[in-house]
Design a protein around this motif. Structure first.
Motif, PDB file in Angstrom:
ATOM      1  N   ALA A   1       6.760  19.044 -10.748  1.00 33.08           N
ATOM      2  CA  ALA A   1       7.944  18.654  -9.970  1.00 33.08           C
ATOM      3  C   ALA A   1       9.027  19.716 -10.128  1.00 33.08           C
ATOM      4  O   ALA A   1       9.240  20.254 -11.211  1.00 33.08           O
ATOM      5  CB  ALA A   1       8.458  17.296 -10.454  1.00 33.08           C
ATOM      6  N   GLY A   2       9.713  20.005  -9.048  1.00 32.51           N
ATOM      7  CA  GLY A   2      10.765  21.028  -9.098  1.00 32.51           C
ATOM      8  C   GLY A   2      12.077  20.475  -9.634  1.00 32.51           C
ATOM      9  O   GLY A   2      13.079  20.394  -8.905  1.00 32.51           O
ATOM     10  N   LEU A   3      12.078  20.080 -10.903  1.00 36.52           N
ATOM     11  CA  LEU A   3      13.252  19.453 -11.521  1.00 36.52           C
ATOM     12  C   LEU A   3      13.757  20.300 -12.670  1.00 36.52           C
ATOM     13  O   LEU A   3      12.982  20.899 -13.419  1.00 36.52           O
ATOM     14  CB  LEU A   3      12.889  18.060 -12.056  1.00 36.52           C
ATOM     15  N   THR A   4      15.075  20.344 -12.828  1.00 32.26           N
ATOM     16  CA  THR A   4      15.664  20.990 -13.998  1.00 32.26           C
ATOM     17  C   THR A   4      15.554  20.035 -15.182  1.00 32.26           C
ATOM     18  O   THR A   4      15.303  18.831 -15.023  1.00 32.26           O
ATOM     19  CB  THR A   4      17.133  21.334 -13.755  1.00 32.26           C
ATOM     20  N   GLY A   5      15.781  20.569 -16.383  1.00 31.92           N
ATOM     21  CA  GLY A   5      15.754  19.723 -17.562  1.00 31.92           C
ATOM     22  C   GLY A   5      16.795  18.619 -17.487  1.00 31.92           C
ATOM     23  O   GLY A   5      16.515  17.460 -17.843  1.00 31.92           O
ATOM     24  N   ALA A   6      17.968  18.958 -16.991  1.00 30.90           N
ATOM     25  CA  ALA A   6      19.042  17.966 -16.893  1.00 30.90           C
ATOM     26  C   ALA A   6      18.678  16.858 -15.910  1.00 30.90           C
ATOM     27  O   ALA A   6      18.951  15.673 -16.148  1.00 30.90           O
ATOM     28  CB  ALA A   6      20.341  18.650 -16.464  1.00 30.90           C
TER      29      ALA A   6
ATOM     30  N   ARG B   1       0.851  -1.211   0.000  1.00 33.21           N
ATOM     31  CA  ARG B   1       0.000   0.000   0.000  1.00 33.21           C
ATOM     32  C   ARG B   1       0.879   1.250   0.000  1.00 33.21           C
ATOM     33  O   ARG B   1       0.628   2.196  -0.755  1.00 33.21           O
ATOM     34  CB  ARG B   1      -0.900  -0.019   1.229  1.00 33.21           C
ATOM     35  N   ALA B   2       1.904   1.247   0.823  1.00 37.10           N
ATOM     36  CA  ALA B   2       2.792   2.410   0.916  1.00 37.10           C
ATOM     37  C   ALA B   2       3.523   2.651  -0.399  1.00 37.10           C
ATOM     38  O   ALA B   2       3.704   3.797  -0.833  1.00 37.10           O
ATOM     39  CB  ALA B   2       3.790   2.215   2.055  1.00 37.10           C
ATOM     40  N   LEU B   3       3.955   1.575  -1.058  1.00 35.13           N
ATOM     41  CA  LEU B   3       4.668   1.719  -2.327  1.00 35.13           C
ATOM     42  C   LEU B   3       3.759   2.349  -3.383  1.00 35.13           C
ATOM     43  O   LEU B   3       4.195   3.229  -4.148  1.00 35.13           O
ATOM     44  CB  LEU B   3       5.168   0.352  -2.803  1.00 35.13           C
ATOM     45  N   ARG B   4       2.516   1.936  -3.426  1.00 39.53           N
ATOM     46  CA  ARG B   4       1.577   2.504  -4.393  1.00 39.53           C
ATOM     47  C   ARG B   4       1.232   3.954  -4.063  1.00 39.53           C
ATOM     48  O   ARG B   4       0.963   4.749  -4.974  1.00 39.53           O
ATOM     49  CB  ARG B   4       0.318   1.630  -4.449  1.00 39.53           C
ATOM     50  N   VAL B   5       1.265   4.275  -2.788  1.00 33.19           N
ATOM     51  CA  VAL B   5       1.086   5.675  -2.397  1.00 33.19           C
ATOM     52  C   VAL B   5       2.254   6.511  -2.914  1.00 33.19           C
ATOM     53  O   VAL B   5       2.066   7.600  -3.472  1.00 33.19           O
ATOM     54  CB  VAL B   5       0.956   5.796  -0.865  1.00 33.19           C
ATOM     55  N   LEU B   6       3.475   5.997  -2.754  1.00 31.24           N
ATOM     56  CA  LEU B   6       4.658   6.714  -3.251  1.00 31.24           C
ATOM     57  C   LEU B   6       4.606   6.899  -4.758  1.00 31.24           C
ATOM     58  O   LEU B   6       5.042   7.924  -5.292  1.00 31.24           O
ATOM     59  CB  LEU B   6       5.937   5.956  -2.877  1.00 31.24           C
ATOM     60  N   ALA B   7       4.068   5.913  -5.466  1.00 28.61           N
ATOM     61  CA  ALA B   7       3.988   5.994  -6.931  1.00 28.61           C
ATOM     62  C   ALA B   7       3.058   7.117  -7.383  1.00 28.61           C
ATOM     63  O   ALA B   7       3.136   7.565  -8.527  1.00 28.61           O
ATOM     64  CB  ALA B   7       3.519   4.662  -7.497  1.00 28.61           C
ATOM     65  N   LYS B   8       2.174   7.590  -6.473  1.00 32.50           N
ATOM     66  CA  LYS B   8       1.262   8.698  -6.803  1.00 32.50           C
ATOM     67  C   LYS B   8       1.682   9.995  -6.100  1.00 32.50           C
ATOM     68  O   LYS B   8       0.882  10.937  -6.012  1.00 32.50           O
ATOM     69  CB  LYS B   8      -0.160   8.321  -6.373  1.00 32.50           C
ATOM     70  N   TRP B   9       2.903  10.042  -5.611  1.00 34.03           N
ATOM     71  CA  TRP B   9       3.353  11.191  -4.816  1.00 34.03           C
ATOM     72  C   TRP B   9       3.294  12.479  -5.643  1.00 34.03           C
ATOM     73  O   TRP B   9       3.597  12.472  -6.844  1.00 34.03           O
ATOM     74  CB  TRP B   9       4.777  10.942  -4.308  1.00 34.03           C
ATOM     75  N   PRO B  10       2.921  13.608  -5.009  1.00 31.72           N
ATOM     76  CA  PRO B  10       2.693  14.836  -5.789  1.00 31.72           C
ATOM     77  C   PRO B  10       3.937  15.659  -6.096  1.00 31.72           C
ATOM     78  O   PRO B  10       3.841  16.705  -6.737  1.00 31.72           O
ATOM     79  CB  PRO B  10       1.742  15.624  -4.878  1.00 31.72           C
ATOM     80  N   ASN B  11       5.105  15.205  -5.635  1.00 36.29           N
ATOM     81  CA  ASN B  11       6.318  15.983  -5.920  1.00 36.29           C
ATOM     82  C   ASN B  11       7.521  15.046  -6.004  1.00 36.29           C
ATOM     83  O   ASN B  11       7.395  13.825  -5.839  1.00 36.29           O
ATOM     84  CB  ASN B  11       6.538  17.066  -4.851  1.00 36.29           C
ATOM     85  N   GLU B  12       8.684  15.638  -6.234  1.00 29.67           N
ATOM     86  CA  GLU B  12       9.884  14.848  -6.508  1.00 29.67           C
ATOM     87  C   GLU B  12      10.526  14.242  -5.262  1.00 29.67           C
ATOM     88  O   GLU B  12      11.482  13.458  -5.365  1.00 29.67           O
ATOM     89  CB  GLU B  12      10.915  15.718  -7.235  1.00 29.67           C
ATOM     90  N   SER B  13      10.006  14.543  -4.060  1.00 26.52           N
ATOM     91  CA  SER B  13      10.664  14.072  -2.836  1.00 26.52           C
ATOM     92  C   SER B  13      10.640  12.542  -2.703  1.00 26.52           C
ATOM     93  O   SER B  13      11.445  11.964  -1.971  1.00 26.52           O
ATOM     94  CB  SER B  13      10.009  14.712  -1.606  1.00 26.52           C
TER      95      SER B  13
ATOM     96  N   ARG C   1       7.400   2.742 -12.453  1.00 28.01           N
ATOM     97  CA  ARG C   1       6.372   3.582 -13.062  1.00 28.01           C
ATOM     98  C   ARG C   1       6.184   4.893 -12.289  1.00 28.01           C
ATOM     99  O   ARG C   1       6.012   5.961 -12.876  1.00 28.01           O
ATOM    100  CB  ARG C   1       5.052   2.814 -13.123  1.00 28.01           C
ATOM    101  N   GLY C   2       6.211   4.786 -10.964  1.00 29.70           N
ATOM    102  CA  GLY C   2       6.106   6.003 -10.156  1.00 29.70           C
ATOM    103  C   GLY C   2       7.282   6.927 -10.387  1.00 29.70           C
ATOM    104  O   GLY C   2       7.123   8.153 -10.459  1.00 29.70           O
ATOM    105  N   TYR C   3       8.470   6.341 -10.518  1.00 32.56           N
ATOM    106  CA  TYR C   3       9.689   7.120 -10.767  1.00 32.56           C
ATOM    107  C   TYR C   3       9.594   7.826 -12.124  1.00 32.56           C
ATOM    108  O   TYR C   3       9.915   9.012 -12.244  1.00 32.56           O
ATOM    109  CB  TYR C   3      10.887   6.172 -10.733  1.00 32.56           C
TER     110      TYR C   3
END
Length: 756
Positions: free
Chosen positions: A560-565, A514-526, A549-551
């Motif tokens: 997500a607060g990610l740069t292009g690189a 359950r926790a892993l599937r929650v992480l796969a739907k996480w709303p940000n890059e953390s 898939r979540g990754y």
């Protein structure tokens, strides 16, 4: 010295004003319409500057003009206009003489109409005997407005005039003047048949000036006729004058076949007051058909007499929908806090509960919510009270609902959880969770979990609310822990992430999944780091797939607060872990959104796999298109400010001509460098009729020399695909629209370039 000069100047001004004052009125006496200069304007200014205590001087001069044999008709009319402002009883003799002039009569009577004295009435009554018919009509209007009872006799003589307009004016004047003499005159007259409706209206008007038997007499005369609008008005006046006598007549109107009279009767019930009428109409209800009963119930509700409330409430339990709905409408207007328990007590079926709920929800009186809360404590009323509390948005009910979730009756518990789901907020979450962790029954737990999800979704501060929820994690059941973990994905903060990670390390297989599937739907890059670790090391293949898939999802997530690189690095890493085409296709779907060189390299690498060639080619084309689109500069013959909307990747925006398409409209793109192009696609699907009815495509290396069109054709559908005879190397492309359609723009929602 200075003060002497000022005094001399003031004296001169006064003398000049006096001279001008006299000249102006002399000029008015000789004035003809169209004369220039117009003395009226100067007279108006002088009158505004004249103190009120000096109006008598102005009136004298105006009287002189009105009485003068030598003054022009226009001058006398203007004098009357000013006398309307300054005239007194002194002007009556002069003005009265003008009543006999067909042109000046209207000006004269307007002066007399505003004078509050018997002499003015007398002057108009005398003129009424001797003036032409057209003048008589105007004088009758003035006497009517002044309600001169002494004019009734004179007006009565004109009722039988062969001039129907004069007879009508006389009847209307008598009705408006009112009083007993007018009532006798109206009731005894026998006007021409076409004037009978005017007589009826006048009698109703006259009845308003009377009371008791006199008013009743006139109303009865009108009601004996057949003219419905006047009968309705007479019935209303009779209701005010004698409710006991009006009541059976209203009942007759409601039960009768005249639909206009019936509606008028209902309007009278709704718009008048009086206990007698309310009581009689309640007695009438049982005699009516369902539809008419419903109409009367609604009218009684609009009437606002609470004496009708108890009787109407009984009809809420009616099996007839139209009666039940009418009762709901009426009680919602009549009801107050005192009727709430009575209503709740009638709700002994789903249909009745729905009706009662709707009724209470619509009630506006004070104290309703307090009675609902009190009713929640009554075992005989609480089920209906829960529904009514929800419908009213009664948040005051939350503390009692928290107790009712532990009631012995499962239906009450279910209703209480539904109420909490709707009415509770984040501040109530601690109390709710204390109850939830004690629940043993699966059905109750399911309802409770649904409630906490809804309450959490409405919380203004989700992080704060989640912290409260998480404090109850340890004693919670496994199912409830799963719900709490799900909330973590909606929160996305560090506290939520820690709880989810702890669940993964708890040794409980179900909680881990359950926790892993929650992480796969996480709303940000953390969550990316944890997901990557699980994607490479989870013991079960299904868990590695979920984590990967979540990754991938986070790598492509715009928020997500990610740069292009960083995105490219994540996607490249994910490609290295992906064993199945499903995950590789997910990577390919993301690449065109971030058209960096690394994205092209990843797509080219995946293209080498024949099973992914089609998806990879599509991704490569989109990356090229996105790359080109970001560097293209566009201009147009019209609406140049919106050209970028045809290249923004959003089919919901567009460039258009802002008016119907015309031959010669053009759209030009500049690649900035030479490109090899094999065709264009003009997408107008968002504005289906706005495709070019004809087109010519030109190319140029410098944007100035165009030559002949390399291709031409006609658009026939929203997607206009233009294929070049052969790929062309160029920097500039111009599309010239050559057709026209009345009322349709030329629009481009998205322009796509086929690059080679």
């Amino acid at each position: 010295m200075m003060s002497k000069r000022i005094a001399v100047m003031l004296i001169v001004c006064i003398l000049v004003t006096q001279v001008s004052f006299g000249d102006v009125w002399e000029d008015i006496a000789g004035y003809e319409y169209g004369d220039e200069p117009n003395p009226c304007e100067q007279a108006e200014m002088l009158l505004q500057e004249t103190p009120i205590n000096e109006y008598d001087q102005v009136e004298e001069k105006l009287i002189a003009v009105a009485a003068s044999k030598d003054a022009t008709q226009a001058g006398k009319a203007i004098a009357c206009r000013f006398l309307q402002q300054v005239g007194t009883e002194r002007c009556i003799p002069a003005v009265s003489g003008l009543l006999y002039d067909e042109i000046l009569s209207d000006y004269a009577r307007l002066v007399l109409e505003r004078l509050k004295c018997e002499e003015a009435d007398k002057a108009m009554r005398e003129a009424l005997e001797k003036t032409p018919d057209r003048v008589k009509i105007g004088i009758l209007g003035s006497l009517r407005e002044r309600r001169d009872e002494k004019a009734v006799k004179s007006a009565g003589k004109l009722v039988h005039s062969s001039n129907s307009a004069l007879a009508k004016a006389a009847i209307q004047a008598i009705g408006k003047i009112g009083g007993k003499e007018a009532a006798e005159c109206l009731s005894s007259m026998k006007p021409a048949e076409k004037l009978v409706p005017i007589q009826m209206q006048a009698m109703v008007e006259c009845a308003r000036s009377l009371s008791g038997k006199d008013a009743v007499f006139l109303c009865e005369k009108v009601l004996a006729g057949t003219y419905s609008p006047c009968r309705i008005a007479a019935l209303r006046e009779l209701t005010n004058a004698d409710p006991a006598q009006a009541s059976p007549l209203i009942a007759k109107a409601i039960t009768g076949s005249d639909i206009r009279l019936r509606r008028g009767g209902l309007g009278i019930i709704a718009g008048t007051r009086g206990e007698r009428l309310t009581r009689d109409m309640l007695d009438l209800l049982d005699e009516l058909s369902s539809d008419r009963k419903a109409e009367l119930i609604v009218a009684l509700g609009a009437r606002g007499d609470k004496a009708a409330l108890k009787s109407i409430v009984e009809y809420i339990s009616s099996e007839v929908t139209v009666i039940r709905d009418a009762s709901v409408t009426a009680v919602s207007k009549l009801g107050d806090a005192g009727v709430v328990k009575l209503l709740l007590g009638t709700a002994d079926s789903p249909k009745l509960t729905a009706s009662v709920t709707k009724t209470i929800a619509g009630m506006k009186a004070d104290g309703i919510n307090a009675v609902l809360v009190e009713s929640l404590k009554n075992k005989n009323l609480r089920k209906a009270a829960i529904q009514a509390s929800i419908a009213r948005g009664c948040t005051e009910a939350v503390p009692v609902l928290l107790k009712l979730v532990e009631d012995k009756d499962p239906e009450v518990r279910k209703g209480a959880w539904t109420g909490l789901a709707t009415l509770a907020d984040g501040d109530d979450m601690d109390s709710i969770m204390k109850t939830v962790v004690e629940i043993k029954e699966a059905e109750d737990l399911s309802q409770a979990e649904g409630a906490i999800r809804k309450v959490f979704s409405r919380a203004e501060n989700r992080s704060k609310c989640f912290k409260v929820v998480a404090s109850h994690y340890e004693p919670a059941s496994e199912a409830t822990k799963g719900v709490i973990l799900d909330m973590g994905a909606a929160t996305g903060d560090s506290n939520a992430l820690k709880l989810v990670r702890d669940a993964m390390e708890s040794g409980n297989r179900k909680l881990y999944a359950r926790a892993l599937r929650v992480l796969a739907k996480w709303p940000n890059e953390s969550a990316a780091e944890v997901l990557l670790k699980q994607a490479g090391s989870a013991s079960e293949m299904v868990d590695r797939i979920v984590a990967l898939r979540g990754y991938i999802r986070i790598a492509g997530m715009e928020k997500a607060g990610l740069t292009g690189a960083e995105r490219m690095k994540m996607l490249k890493t994910a490609m290295g872990l992906a064993k199945r085409n499903e995950e590789k296709k997910a990577i390919l779907a993301i690449l065109p959104r971030y058209p960096y060189p690394q994205a092209m390299a990843i797509a080219e690498r995946l293209r080498q796999d024949r099973t992914l060639a089609a998806e990879a080619d599509a991704a490569i084309d989109k990356i090229k298109q996105s790359t080109v689109t970001k560097t293209i500069k566009a201009t147009a013959s019209i609406n140049n400010g919106n050209v970028k909307k045809s290249l923004d990747g959003n089919i919901g925006t567009r460039w258009d001509t802002t008016r119907p398409m015309r031959p010669g409209d053009w759209f030009m793109i500049d690649f900035g460098i030479d490109r090899t192009v094999a065709g264009l696609t003009l997408d107008a699907a968002g504005s289906r009729g706005d495709y070019p009815r004809g087109y010519e495509v030109y190319v140029s290396f410098n944007g100035g020399s165009w030559g002949k069109p390399i291709v031409s054709g006609k658009g026939t559908k929203p997607l206009t695909v233009i294929k070049f005879p052969r790929p062309v190397q160029t920097r500039f492309i111009k599309i010239v629209q050559t057709g026209s359609v009345p009322g349709l723009f030329w629009s481009i929602h998205e322009l796509k370039v086929d690059l080679r």
